[in-house]
Scaffold this motif. Structure first.
Motif, mmCIF file in Angstrom:
data_model
loop_
_atom_site.group_PDB
_atom_site.id
_atom_site.type_symbol
_atom_site.label_atom_id
_atom_site.label_comp_id
_atom_site.label_asym_id
_atom_site.label_seq_id
_atom_site.Cartn_x
_atom_site.Cartn_y
_atom_site.Cartn_z
ATOM 1 N N ALA A 3 5.618 22.828 -6.355
ATOM 2 C CA ALA A 3 4.664 21.799 -5.930
ATOM 3 C C ALA A 3 5.210 20.433 -6.342
ATOM 4 O O ALA A 3 5.843 20.287 -7.390
ATOM 5 C CB ALA A 3 3.313 22.045 -6.592
ATOM 6 N N THR A 4 4.990 19.460 -5.498
ATOM 7 C CA THR A 4 5.464 18.113 -5.821
ATOM 8 C C THR A 4 4.517 17.106 -5.183
ATOM 9 O O THR A 4 3.724 17.460 -4.304
ATOM 10 C CB THR A 4 6.911 17.904 -5.319
ATOM 11 O OG1 THR A 4 7.403 16.668 -5.826
ATOM 12 C CG2 THR A 4 6.973 17.860 -3.789
ATOM 13 N N THR A 5 4.579 15.894 -5.648
ATOM 14 C CA THR A 5 3.835 14.825 -4.995
ATOM 15 C C THR A 5 4.830 13.984 -4.222
ATOM 16 O O THR A 5 5.783 13.451 -4.783
ATOM 17 C CB THR A 5 3.121 13.943 -6.033
ATOM 18 O OG1 THR A 5 2.236 14.766 -6.781
ATOM 19 C CG2 THR A 5 2.344 12.822 -5.356
ATOM 20 N N LEU A 6 4.625 13.922 -2.926
ATOM 21 C CA LEU A 6 5.494 13.095 -2.093
ATOM 22 C C LEU A 6 4.945 11.666 -2.113
ATOM 23 O O LEU A 6 3.768 11.438 -1.851
ATOM 24 C CB LEU A 6 5.507 13.650 -0.668
ATOM 25 C CG LEU A 6 6.356 12.906 0.363
ATOM 26 C CD1 LEU A 6 7.831 12.910 -0.014
ATOM 27 C CD2 LEU A 6 6.173 13.537 1.735
ATOM 28 N N GLY A 49 0.845 -1.183 0.000
ATOM 29 C CA GLY A 49 0.000 0.000 0.000
ATOM 30 C C GLY A 49 0.878 1.229 0.000
ATOM 31 O O GLY A 49 1.708 1.391 0.888
ATOM 32 N N LYS A 50 0.737 2.081 -0.997
ATOM 33 C CA LYS A 50 1.565 3.282 -1.075
ATOM 34 C C LYS A 50 0.710 4.509 -0.758
ATOM 35 O O LYS A 50 -0.509 4.478 -0.900
ATOM 36 C CB LYS A 50 2.214 3.390 -2.452
ATOM 37 C CG LYS A 50 1.241 3.546 -3.598
ATOM 38 C CD LYS A 50 1.935 3.460 -4.941
ATOM 39 C CE LYS A 50 0.915 3.693 -6.065
ATOM 40 N NZ LYS A 50 1.478 3.424 -7.396
ATOM 41 N N ILE A 51 1.393 5.549 -0.345
ATOM 42 C CA ILE A 51 0.696 6.786 0.025
ATOM 43 C C ILE A 51 1.286 7.933 -0.784
ATOM 44 O O ILE A 51 2.507 8.071 -0.870
ATOM 45 C CB ILE A 51 0.857 7.078 1.540
ATOM 46 C CG1 ILE A 51 0.119 6.003 2.356
ATOM 47 C CG2 ILE A 51 0.356 8.477 1.888
ATOM 48 C CD1 ILE A 51 0.336 6.106 3.852
ATOM 49 N N ASN A 52 0.403 8.707 -1.391
ATOM 50 C CA ASN A 52 0.844 9.928 -2.077
ATOM 51 C C ASN A 52 0.217 11.136 -1.402
ATOM 52 O O ASN A 52 -0.911 11.055 -0.899
ATOM 53 C CB ASN A 52 0.403 9.924 -3.548
ATOM 54 C CG ASN A 52 1.218 8.938 -4.372
ATOM 55 O OD1 ASN A 52 2.177 8.329 -3.881
ATOM 56 N ND2 ASN A 52 0.814 8.764 -5.615
ATOM 57 N N VAL A 53 0.970 12.216 -1.418
ATOM 58 C CA VAL A 53 0.415 13.441 -0.839
ATOM 59 C C VAL A 53 1.039 14.642 -1.549
ATOM 60 O O VAL A 53 2.221 14.620 -1.899
ATOM 61 C CB VAL A 53 0.658 13.480 0.693
ATOM 62 C CG1 VAL A 53 2.141 13.426 1.028
ATOM 63 C CG2 VAL A 53 0.014 14.706 1.326
ATOM 64 N N GLU A 54 0.217 15.640 -1.767
ATOM 65 C CA GLU A 54 0.746 16.867 -2.368
ATOM 66 C C GLU A 54 1.650 17.550 -1.344
ATOM 67 O O GLU A 54 1.306 17.643 -0.171
ATOM 68 C CB GLU A 54 -0.391 17.809 -2.792
ATOM 69 C CG GLU A 54 -1.298 17.225 -3.863
ATOM 70 C CD GLU A 54 -0.539 16.596 -5.019
ATOM 71 O OE1 GLU A 54 0.308 17.290 -5.636
ATOM 72 O OE2 GLU A 54 -0.752 15.404 -5.296
#
Lengths: 664, 664
Positions: free
Chosen positions: A638-641, A608-613
């Motif tokens: 801006a990036t997606t972590l 399960g991966k998590i993305n966040v702005e």
């Protein structure tokens, strides 16, 4: 009234994978290493020329000690323990997956060990081959009782799994030899080993054999520890041997060995982290088996200090490489720590023994934290590469070029000169089923510590009861337990309400449970207790919200100030360079972000991966050839972590890794 | 056309205090130490049993080598250099403040040294007494040329101050012995010392004696360095001595000695920081004296790497205790670094030699940064206690209990087993007048590097010109220079526009100078140049705004991300626990704050202090027995953050100290 756990079978997808890796990869691989047949690179865990690491030679040492071969001992003074930990893992593995060929091999190793054992029961290839006259004369460094403990653990496991009495017989003779040699008697040594382990092994041997002397001896070692603070120094002064048993070790302070004070007086977790948790594991067992409440109180005190002031969020312990040790409260640097895999495994042992004493979810929470993060993070997904040190922040160039970080590896090596961690992992994973439940027999209660799909067979008042646990954990939060009974049976089934779930819902036979209604469900000490007369096919369901959490550390943890760590369920997450580019410290989370969770079958064997702005600080042209500036305008892109569970970092290309993320 | 600097007298209040401390406290005190008469605690700079530190024995070693006494050498192999650095400080002190008694004492030391010198000019008490057969056979560790260099430096200074030829004669004989022993000739050693120093001493000896061989020898050592990377290893293999010259030193990589590559190929500042800057100091002198442009280019390259990527804001260098060394670009940890006092002093030497090559304010800016912060921070206000390591963040409990921080002291000890730093400070402070100006004779220009109240006497085209500099620095920003001339004299007077002043105003004879008006004032390379025919009592005034600055580090300095350091004029400021309470990391500055500056006569001998409103994070009850939590509400109390100049930290009660402050 009685309640006993008779057997346990794990069928869980997540964990079966790991246990299969142990059986199919680690056990054969380690056997090759022990026999110097493996074509591998043995890596030194530190840059230290004193470390023997060219080969294992462990089986060869036994052959020489047994008189089957000529030669010298090679390797660490505690090299024998590698064989014992392998044997223990084999024992558990055979209990899961019978394998006549493997059992025959293990039997032959036991035959070899029997030949290496001396007349009076003493067993240690280094001292038998090289320096028999120094037996028990350098206990600060010799690891003789440490090795003995590992053999006893293996023998107990092997007997339980195969009923082979030979190993147990060797173990009892060895324990008897130690019992005769140590104590307050006139010709006995009034002392203890520098590395705790015999203490916890003796409680296991007692539990199996019911020989009171073994429990007494364990208790003796624990109580003797730190009472006479001159013991090690006197032994060293009296020892006529000229060469050090372990080069460069004799400068350690007594805290390193937890020998600075009587253990009941120790207020804080000090010294070598593995030793501390091994000591505590034994203390908790002695507390239970001997009904020693002062010992239990001491366990609680050391537990509380360690867990509330000296543990990493990943369940790692040991803040410094120097002595692989604890330092001081709230000192938890993320990039220089030790966090040895073995220390987290020892923490799991300790937590489990505390659960046997008292059902408090905090023990199981920590057990789970260490297991799902640092312990399995200690091995690669291929089961063939291992970390000794488990950092929370890695920069490969710093590991390469800063001597203070040379112990922090950024890829898992194949093996180590001091090979304690891989076999320790193997025995943990193959015995994992033991940790799922604890039983409070007198209260006729069974406590669910871990949510792992499995079948447990209980005996309650002479009736067989099965608990068929099915869970979507660790990725989703649904747990169901179906009971299979021979007849309606009264007992308490308790389920842990984990620290990471702010809420829960409980459904029994399809009906939501609310206190005061038809079903009693009392929450205490972090467990929800359902006490009823269970029928066959009763179904209890626990639904735990799997929210993504932003964790903050205590404000006195300087290393984490202004930072957050991300978790979901039992997992702590981390960012890797391969997903996020270099300079992870330039990325910062803004407050109240919207985290996106997705299970990705293709990624790292399915995680399960998590993305966040997020935003990533730009390095503007102002900084060209400038190191310090005033009137700086800070700009961000801006990036997606992108985050993955910590346990599976360093399974792709090497790069930076970061657990504690900067927050705007 | 010519311009020469003939003499310089410092009358500045701030610096006269320090120079008086050297004369009245340090020189007598060090003399007692060198003679084992001081009733002081000699502190080991690290926890290492290999460090000899019971006493100095340095003068005794000379007496034994001179045949005046029987006995063995005691102390470090480079113990002689303590005597030489004392002698050098005495030389400068005598030039400031004649003292017949002190001069007589120094003369007697020179007589003793003369007796200890061997027939062929060789001079080293360790090898003469203990192992004459190992002369020049272990150059990686032996420090023989290092000690020789320190004697030569002392002799040059002593000659310049007293015209005593005896010391100079010893120095020349010593240099001749080295010149005969080293080189590309058949029976010569083709190599160099592990610790650079002889190279910079030989350029000084050349500048005084004009003996070309000394310059050539310096150049030889520099160019030889790192060309044959097997040199040290071959010497060690061939050496028949059984005991190490310095225990535990032979594992260092070649970078430690800057011997990994020819120096013209070295792209980055590597290894032991003091060695690197001593090497660079010599390189810059050789570049100037030999007109070696390739060498100058190499200096610029190493300078740029060090200053823009590897220097602390305090002018400290050396990011790790392990090898007292550089690590890698932007790796500037604040609480584990080394930042040796001697390294910053060496940086001052290097910067000054670069200024002699080219008048660029960046060199003087760094010189000033190192001088006003780390260098004088290395000593207590009483002149009797000294830091070896100059941290930017200190927590006493961590220094006590984390072995990785045991080198970071939080109070200045009285003396060190390896006593390089205190005498190095003494010689820097007594020779400080030399650093105020540099002269570009051919352009008939004089450059003001440092703003220090002083009188300089120049000779310009055979006429005497005096520059009477009066300044309110370091606390306020007014500088005036009045010229005294025998006749109207044409020359360029250039004043540095320091990095910490965003603006400036220049007034000549009461009139503001604007480009294109009556007076030419050209700004280039960070200096404002006033080229005119100067009359007696011409007055030039430079007014520099003394704003309080918030400095930010390059974003790749991970240790400083989200933090600011406060500076005013040449000083970097710090917070101490005594002014701010414990847990300094909980305090954070809010943006656009209003800083209050006030000079406090009563504080620390009189310093300018800075106060600013800030907020301190509260440790709420939520954190009781909790190490990690989600849903944390962060609250702050208003507080006043009180800052003092970094150089005077640790002069009151021990406690935390912090340079880089968290920013909201």
């Amino acid at each position: 009234m009685s309640l006993h756990l008779r057997s346990l079978t794990i069928t869980d997808e997540f964990w079966s994978h790991y246990r299969e890796l142990v059986r199919t990869e680690m056990i054969p691989y380690q056997w090759n290493v022990l026999n110097d047949n493996a074509n591998i690179t043995i890596e030194k865990e530190r840059n230290d020329n004193n470390i023997p690491s060219e080969k294992s030679h462990a089986i060869e040492n036994f052959k020489i000690a047994a008189g089957l071969k000529q030669g010298n001992h090679y390797g660490w003074v505690f090299q024998d323990s590698d064989v014992y930990k392998w044997l223990e893992a084999v024992a558990y593995s055979l209990s899961i997956h019978p394998d006549a060929e493997l059992q025959e091999l293990a039997d032959s190793v036991i035959d070899l060990i029997a030949l290496a054992q001396e007349e009076d029961g003493y067993l240690n290839t280094y001292f038998s081959i090289e320096e028999p006259e120094r037996r028990f004369k350098q206990l600060a460094e010799s690891h003789e009782l440490y090795c003995a403990g590992h053999f006893i653990e293996a023998a107990v496991a092997y007997y339980e799994s195969t009923h082979n009495e030979k190993a147990l017989h060797i173990a009892c003779r060895l324990a008897d030899c130690i019992d005769a040699s140590f104590g307050k008697g006139e010709h006995q040594i009034q002392g203890y080993d520098g590395h705790e382990e015999i203490e916890l092994a003796l409680t296991k041997l007692y539990s199996l054999t019911k020989e009171q002397r073994y429990l007494n001896l364990s208790r003796y070692f624990l109580y003797e520890r730190g009472t006479d603070t001159t013991f090690f120094a006197r032994q060293q002064a009296e020892d006529s041997g000229t060469k050090p048993v372990i080069a460069g070790m004799n400068h350690r302070p007594l805290e390193y060995y937890q020998a600075h004070q009587p253990i009941l007086e120790q207020q804080t977790a000090e010294g070598h982290a593995v030793r501390l948790v091994y000591m505590c594991t034994a203390m908790a067992d002695v507390a239970l088996l001997a009904g020693d409440t002062a010992m239990l109180e001491a366990c609680r005190r050391l537990w509380k200090n360690m867990i509330t002031k000296r543990m990493y969020i990943t369940g790692g312990i040991g803040s410094t490489v120097d002595g692989e040790a604890f330092t001081l409260d709230y000192d938890l640097p993320n990039d220089t720590m030790y966090c040895e895999t073995c220390a987290s495994i020892g923490l799991i042992f300790f937590a489990f023994n505390m659960l046997k004493n008292e059902a408090r979810s905090e023990y199981a929470d920590v057990l789970e934290r260490a297991l799902y993060n640092t312990a399995i993070g200690g091995m690669a997904l291929d089961g063939k590469h291992f970390f000794y040190v488990n950092p929370l922040e890695v920069h490969p160039e710093n590991s390469r070029r800063d001597p203070g970080k040379s112990h922090v590896k950024f890829t898992r090596p194949e093996w180590f000169g001091c090979a304690c961690c891989p076999p320790n992992l193997a025995r943990l994973l193959t015995s994992l089923h033991k940790y799922i439940y604890t039983v409070q027999s007198e209260q006729k209660a069974i406590y669910t510590n871990l949510f792992i799909t499995s079948t447990a067979t209980l005996e309650i008042d002479n009736h067989k009861v099965q608990l068929e646990q099915t869970t979507t954990l660790p990725w989703e939060g649904h747990v169901s337990i179906i009971t299979h009974t021979e007849q309606p049976t009264s007992f308490t089934l308790a389920l842990r309400l984990p620290y990471w779930a702010d809420d829960y819902s409980l459904v029994v036979n399809g009906e939501s449970v609310v206190n005061g209604e038809s079903i009693e469900a009392e929450v205490s000490n972090g467990f929800i207790h359902v006490d009823r007369i269970w029928q066959s096919n009763d179904k209890i369901e626990l639904i735990l919200p799997m929210e993504i959490k932003e964790y903050t550390a205590h404000p006195l943890v300087r290393a984490d100030i202004g930072k957050v760590a991300i978790g979901r369920g039992p997992f702590i997450y981390c960012a890797e360079e391969v997903d996020n580019g270099e300079h992870l410290h330039l990325i910062q989370l803004t407050k109240n972000q919207n985290y996106q969770y997705e299970f990705d079958e293709q990624l790292l064997g399915g995680v399960g991966k998590i993305n966040v702005e997020a935003q990533k600080r730009t390095i503007t042209s102002q900084w060209e050839d400038v190191l310090y500036a005033s009137q700086v305008s800070t700009t961000y892109d801006a990036t997606t972590l992108r985050l993955i569970p910590y346990y599976c970092w360093a399974n792709r290309q090497p790069g930076e890794m970061l657990v504690w993320l900067n927050q705007a």
